[in-house]
Motif scaffolding. Sequence first.
Motif, PDB file in Angstrom:
ATOM      1  N   VAL A 119      -8.838   3.338   1.215  1.00 49.28           N
ATOM      2  CA  VAL A 119      -7.560   2.614   1.217  1.00 49.28           C
ATOM      3  C   VAL A 119      -7.188   2.080  -0.166  1.00 49.28           C
ATOM      4  CG1 VAL A 119      -7.651   1.936   3.652  1.00 49.28           C
ATOM      5  CG2 VAL A 119      -8.731   0.466   1.922  1.00 49.28           C
ATOM      6  N   MET A 120      -8.035   2.307  -1.162  1.00 55.81           N
ATOM      7  CA  MET A 120      -7.806   1.745  -2.491  1.00 55.81           C
ATOM      8  C   MET A 120      -6.833   2.566  -3.315  1.00 55.81           C
ATOM      9  SD  MET A 120     -11.585   0.470  -3.712  1.00 55.81           S
ATOM     10  CE  MET A 120     -11.091   0.589  -5.447  1.00 55.81           C
ATOM     11  N   PHE A 121      -6.023   1.859  -4.105  1.00 55.33           N
ATOM     12  CA  PHE A 121      -5.152   2.518  -5.076  1.00 55.33           C
ATOM     13  C   PHE A 121      -5.964   2.773  -6.341  1.00 55.33           C
ATOM     14  CE2 PHE A 121      -2.296   2.417  -8.728  1.00 55.33           C
ATOM     15  CZ  PHE A 121      -1.320   3.321  -8.341  1.00 55.33           C
ATOM     16  N   ASN A 122      -5.835   3.977  -6.873  1.00 58.51           N
ATOM     17  CA  ASN A 122      -6.576   4.354  -8.074  1.00 58.51           C
ATOM     18  C   ASN A 122      -5.644   4.285  -9.279  1.00 58.51           C
ATOM     19  OD1 ASN A 122      -8.482   5.322  -9.850  1.00 58.51           O
ATOM     20  ND2 ASN A 122      -8.177   7.473  -9.295  1.00 58.51           N
ATOM     21  N   GLY A 123      -5.746   3.207 -10.029  1.00 58.38           N
ATOM     22  CA  GLY A 123      -4.887   3.031 -11.189  1.00 58.38           C
ATOM     23  C   GLY A 123      -4.872   1.586 -11.634  1.00 58.38           C
ATOM     24  N   SER A 124      -4.066   1.276 -12.618  1.00 54.61           N
ATOM     25  CA  SER A 124      -3.986  -0.079 -13.142  1.00 54.61           C
ATOM     26  C   SER A 124      -3.220  -1.002 -12.196  1.00 54.61           C
ATOM     27  CB  SER A 124      -3.277  -0.070 -14.503  1.00 54.61           C
ATOM     28  OG  SER A 124      -1.910   0.287 -14.334  1.00 54.61           O
ATOM     29  N   PHE A 125      -3.276  -2.292 -12.495  1.00 58.48           N
ATOM     30  CA  PHE A 125      -2.562  -3.275 -11.690  1.00 58.48           C
ATOM     31  C   PHE A 125      -1.061  -3.009 -11.717  1.00 58.48           C
ATOM     32  CE2 PHE A 125      -0.204  -7.314 -11.560  1.00 58.48           C
ATOM     33  CZ  PHE A 125      -0.541  -7.744 -10.274  1.00 58.48           C
ATOM     34  N   GLU A 126      -0.519  -2.738 -12.901  1.00 57.48           N
ATOM     35  CA  GLU A 126       0.917  -2.493 -13.021  1.00 57.48           C
ATOM     36  C   GLU A 126       1.333  -1.246 -12.245  1.00 57.48           C
ATOM     37  OE1 GLU A 126       3.281  -4.337 -14.208  1.00 57.48           O
ATOM     38  OE2 GLU A 126       1.851  -5.907 -14.772  1.00 57.48           O
ATOM     39  N   LYS A 127       0.497  -0.217 -12.285  1.00 61.39           N
ATOM     40  CA  LYS A 127       0.817   0.997 -11.536  1.00 61.39           C
ATOM     41  C   LYS A 127       0.730   0.747 -10.030  1.00 61.39           C
ATOM     42  CE  LYS A 127      -0.339   4.431 -15.047  1.00 61.39           C
ATOM     43  NZ  LYS A 127      -1.191   5.594 -15.430  1.00 61.39           N
ATOM     44  N   ALA A 128      -0.211  -0.095  -9.625  1.00 61.35           N
ATOM     45  CA  ALA A 128      -0.330  -0.441  -8.212  1.00 61.35           C
ATOM     46  C   ALA A 128       0.917  -1.205  -7.756  1.00 61.35           C
ATOM     47  CB  ALA A 128      -1.584  -1.275  -7.980  1.00 61.35           C
ATOM     48  N   LYS A 129       1.388  -2.094  -8.613  1.00 55.95           N
ATOM     49  CA  LYS A 129       2.597  -2.861  -8.286  1.00 55.95           C
ATOM     50  C   LYS A 129       3.819  -1.941  -8.199  1.00 55.95           C
ATOM     51  CE  LYS A 129       4.145  -5.862 -11.295  1.00 55.95           C
ATOM     52  NZ  LYS A 129       4.294  -7.086 -12.128  1.00 55.95           N
ATOM     53  N   GLN A 166      -6.581  -0.050   8.918  1.00 46.61           N
ATOM     54  CA  GLN A 166      -5.359   0.556   9.446  1.00 46.61           C
ATOM     55  C   GLN A 166      -4.132  -0.249   9.029  1.00 46.61           C
ATOM     56  OE1 GLN A 166      -5.056   3.424  10.851  1.00 46.61           O
ATOM     57  NE2 GLN A 166      -2.876   3.302  11.364  1.00 46.61           N
ATOM     58  N   ILE A 167      -4.223  -1.567   9.150  1.00 40.36           N
ATOM     59  CA  ILE A 167      -3.105  -2.435   8.756  1.00 40.36           C
ATOM     60  C   ILE A 167      -2.815  -2.283   7.268  1.00 40.36           C
ATOM     61  CG2 ILE A 167      -2.349  -4.829   8.512  1.00 40.36           C
ATOM     62  CD1 ILE A 167      -3.947  -5.477  11.028  1.00 40.36           C
ATOM     63  N   ILE A 168      -3.877  -2.217   6.464  1.00 36.76           N
ATOM     64  CA  ILE A 168      -3.707  -2.090   5.018  1.00 36.76           C
ATOM     65  C   ILE A 168      -3.055  -0.761   4.651  1.00 36.76           C
ATOM     66  CG2 ILE A 168      -4.939  -1.804   2.831  1.00 36.76           C
ATOM     67  CD1 ILE A 168      -6.981  -3.827   3.829  1.00 36.76           C
ATOM     68  N   SER A 169      -3.533   0.314   5.220  1.00 37.01           N
ATOM     69  CA  SER A 169      -3.030   1.645   4.856  1.00 37.01           C
ATOM     70  C   SER A 169      -1.560   1.819   5.207  1.00 37.01           C
ATOM     71  CB  SER A 169      -3.874   2.726   5.542  1.00 37.01           C
ATOM     72  OG  SER A 169      -3.779   2.626   6.955  1.00 37.01           O
ATOM     73  N   VAL A 170      -1.103   1.147   6.237  1.00 36.82           N
ATOM     74  CA  VAL A 170       0.289   1.290   6.678  1.00 36.82           C
ATOM     75  C   VAL A 170       1.233   0.351   5.932  1.00 36.82           C
ATOM     76  CG1 VAL A 170       1.868   1.039   8.635  1.00 36.82           C
ATOM     77  CG2 VAL A 170      -0.364   2.105   8.965  1.00 36.82           C
ATOM     78  N   ASN A 171       0.763  -0.859   5.622  1.00 30.14           N
ATOM     79  CA  ASN A 171       1.675  -1.893   5.138  1.00 30.14           C
ATOM     80  C   ASN A 171       1.444  -2.375   3.707  1.00 30.14           C
ATOM     81  OD1 ASN A 171       3.084  -2.614   7.852  1.00 30.14           O
ATOM     82  ND2 ASN A 171       0.898  -2.657   8.346  1.00 30.14           N
ATOM     83  N   PHE A 172       0.328  -2.000   3.089  1.00 29.05           N
ATOM     84  CA  PHE A 172      -0.003  -2.522   1.770  1.00 29.05           C
ATOM     85  C   PHE A 172      -0.422  -1.418   0.811  1.00 29.05           C
ATOM     86  CE2 PHE A 172      -0.863  -5.942   4.777  1.00 29.05           C
ATOM     87  CZ  PHE A 172      -0.364  -7.079   4.144  1.00 29.05           C
TER      88      PHE A 172
END
Length: 238
Positions: A119-129, A166-172
């Motif tokens: 469920v993790m985003f792979n990248g910097s904080f700014e790219k995640a935002k 599941q909640i994270i993958s759908v909404n965050f």
Amino acid sequence: MESESIDKESRISSFLEIAVGASGVTAIECLQATSWKLDEAILLFFAVNEADATAPPSYSALAENANSRPDQNLVTGGQDGGYEVCVPPHAKDLFYNDASTTDTSHDILASLYRPPFHVMFNGSFEKAKDAALAQDKWLLVNLQSTKEFSSLMLNRDTWGNEAVSQIISVNFIFWQEYDDTSEGRKVCSFYNMDSIPAVLVIDPITGQKICSWCGMINPQPLGEVFASYVYHCILVAN
């Protein structure tokens, strides 16, 4: 079983307080290799990581205690009153990851505490935002510390929980980073986070911290908070 688990977690926490620079996984590996003897595990950590031939001053009492046991095979008397640490071959295998001698139980343990890559985003904080903004999602940030066992517990118990995932993958968009990296330090400083691990919900449009938690958060209450928060946002949007 519960009391045994609590005792092991206490020893892991003590290990991390003493063995500066060690990660939670390393603490578990050292303790497992020494049958959960804290003093021997600490000596093993310094030996495998090529510490000085003599135990550091702050560990001299631990070395003396370990050396006083007849069945002790990690510490022997050294020159000039120092101590020579003898590392069992199987213990070295834990650190050097020799494929021919990898311990199955070690692999299982590592899998329990590994970050939630699914469920993790792979990248910097700014790219995640930016990704959260593009996908119309909230940004969920988890700042971790290699010195806090509660960070590993979050990975195992909370982020590894199926309902929470599941909640994270759908909404965050979920972004996780250690507090001692350049990115981690920057985010900790910007949001004034002085207690780690920390979990933050951030509005990707404004960058504002909506809410935050510190320390270990059990999956059920966090899942309920996320679910109710998402439901509220849906109602407001409609």
